[in-house]
Design an enzyme around this catalytic site. Structure first.
Site, PDB file in Angstrom:
ATOM      1  N   HIS A 196      -1.447  35.627  72.597  1.00 39.13           N
ATOM      2  CA  HIS A 196      -0.343  36.301  71.902  1.00 39.13           C
ATOM      3  C   HIS A 196       0.976  35.789  72.468  1.00 39.13           C
ATOM      4  CE1 HIS A 196      -3.058  38.946  69.833  1.00 39.13           C
ATOM      5  NE2 HIS A 196      -3.651  39.239  70.975  1.00 39.13           N
ATOM      6  N   HIS A 256      11.135  37.222  59.955  1.00 37.91           N
ATOM      7  CA  HIS A 256      10.107  36.970  58.935  1.00 37.91           C
ATOM      8  C   HIS A 256       9.775  38.233  58.146  1.00 37.91           C
ATOM      9  CE1 HIS A 256       9.495  33.009  60.537  1.00 37.91           C
ATOM     10  NE2 HIS A 256       9.028  33.447  61.685  1.00 37.91           N
TER      11      HIS A 256
END
Ligand SMILES: O=C(c1ccc(C(O)(O)C(F)(F)F)s1)N1CCn2c(-c3ccccc3)cnc2C1
Ligand SMILES: [Zn+2]
Ligand SMILES: [Zn+2]
Length: 410
Positions: free
Chosen positions: A31, A154
């Site tokens: 991650h 995003h």
């Protein structure tokens, strides 16, 4: 020492609530957008005494009402409420979760969701950016840097993606226009994260009061998220108020300061000056910096170059510039870059740009991109025609010519 009156200081926003957003698997190597990023940047700003010279702006979670200036009610409630309040809201429709390879839960294969902590962190990130942007707009701080995660650029009105849940920069811009419409008429959003901010572009695509300008690796759509082509210029009254500097050509060679300086000199600053914004918000991702492997970057921009770009933008909008962290994953690179940006915001000298980069001409791929972008944007921004023939010059060459031109004029 007597601290300078607040209006002369740089605002800084941070809160450790944002550290708790983490995958239950606890494995940072799968991650990249992990809390160590924020911890490191905050530690660097604290150790270097830069944080103590700034005004620590209040941190708070964005309200549902604030989130919903950009996001749908469903999206804001789903990702903005934790299990307890979700029960109260009897939100039986749980967000559509996916099982990640690591064993954790996510809203897509990249974007981990922690049912106890993600909502609070994402709302805190948005709240920090909102407050800092308003303090700057009101002249309570001179400029600002929001050390926040998860990122936002995003996130689309009805969908989280790419590590993002709420589009903090877009929410702050919308709120500034709604609540300070008289003082703040035009907002420039510069997005120098190496990835295109598809969410931010979408939110303002039909607006002329917010100009979205992104410099990003595009590779003809073959680089995440794939959006952000040079011909995406806005629609309706927003036509001309969306500018994409879409690098292509992969990493042959990797782009660096020479290309980013040429983009700022020939496109970003001329358009920004002509637009003459009342405030500039920056989606300051640092994943274009050297140290980022290909899938999450691959370019070679120096930390000092981010400081330089910050200083350039400070010449406009009465210096009202607010940076918010987006991406950036290599810890030394993002700490160095954040440090250079905060030094610039405080009015300190930033580190010298590398001589080799100042003398290097932009690579051919970059020249092609800049010329294509100028050709596309010239109808709306005629100012970019003036320097079109100089995109291939190094920073030093261009500076010399400008100086000679000044001398002949004076
Ligand atoms: O490149 C991205 C990014 C998502 C968000 C990015 C950002 O623009 O840097 C932001 F939003 F965080 F600021 S960059 N994705 C998602 C993660 N990913 C990866 C991963 C790499 C390692 C582990 C998990 C995913 C490779 N390629 C991608 C595409
Ligand atoms: Zn995980
Ligand atoms: Zn990025």
């Amino acid at each position: 020492a007597v601290s300078p009156p607040l209006h002369l200081t740089t605002g800084l926003a941070y809160d450790n609530t944002m550290l708790k957003h983490a995958c239950t698997c606890g494995n940072n190597s799968v991650h990249p957008e992990h809390s160590g990023r924020l911890q490191s940047v905050w530690a660097r700003l604290s150790e270097t005494d830069l944080a103590s010279r700034c005004h620590r702006s209040r941190s708070r979670k964005a309200t549902q009402e604030e989130l919903q200036v950009v996001h749908t009610e469903k999206h804001a409630l789903l990702y903005g409420s934790n299990p307890i309040s979700r029960q109260k809201l009897d939100m039986n429709s749980m967000p559509s979760f996916v099982q990640m390879a690591c064993g954790g839960v996510g809203v897509d294969l990249d974007t981990t969701w922690n049912d106890m902590h993600t909502a609070a962190a994402a709302r805190m990130a948005a709240g920090c950016v909102i407050d800092l942007a308003f303090k700057c707009a009101k002249g309570e701080v001179r400029n600002g840097f929001a050390v926040v995660r998860p990122p936002g650029h995003h996130a689309e009105p009805n969908s989280p993606m790419g590590f993002c849940f709420f589009n903090s920069i877009a929410i702050a811009a919308k709120l500034l226009r709604q609540k300070m419409g008289n003082e703040i008429n035009r907002i420039l959003i510069v997005d120098w994260d190496v990835h295109h901010g598809n969410g931010t572009q979408q939110v303002f695509y039909d607006c002329d009061d917010v100009l979205y300008l992104s410099i990003h690796r595009h590779d003809d759509g073959n680089f995440f998220p794939g959006t952000g082509g040079p011909t995406e210029c806005g629609t309706d009254r927003g036509l001309g108020f969306n500018v994409n500097i879409s690098w292509s050509g992969g990493l042959e060679p990797p782009l660096g300061d020479a290309e980013y300086l040429a983009a700022f000199r020939t496109i970003v600053m001329p358009i920004a000056r002509e637009y003459n914004p009342d405030i500039i918000l920056v989606s300051a991702g640092f994943d274009a910096a050297a140290g980022h492997a290909a899938p999450l970057g691959g370019y070679m921009v120096s930390p000092a170059c981010f400081g330089w770009m910050t200083k350039e933008l400070m010449l406009l909008a009465d210096g009202k510039v607010v940076l918010a962290l987006e991406g950036g994953y290599d810890l030394p690179a993002i700490c160095d870059s954040a440090q250079e940006c905060v030094k610039a915001l405080l009015g300190d000298d930033i580190s010298a740009l590398n001589d080799i980069e100042l003398n290097r001409r932009p690579c051919q791929n970059a020249i092609d991109t800049l010329q294509k972008t100028i050709a596309i944007q010239a109808s709306k921004w005629p100012c970019v025609r003036r320097l079109e023939h100089t995109v291939g010059l190094s920073a030093y060459q261009a500076f010399k010519i400008e100086r000679e031109e000044c001398e002949t004029v004076t």
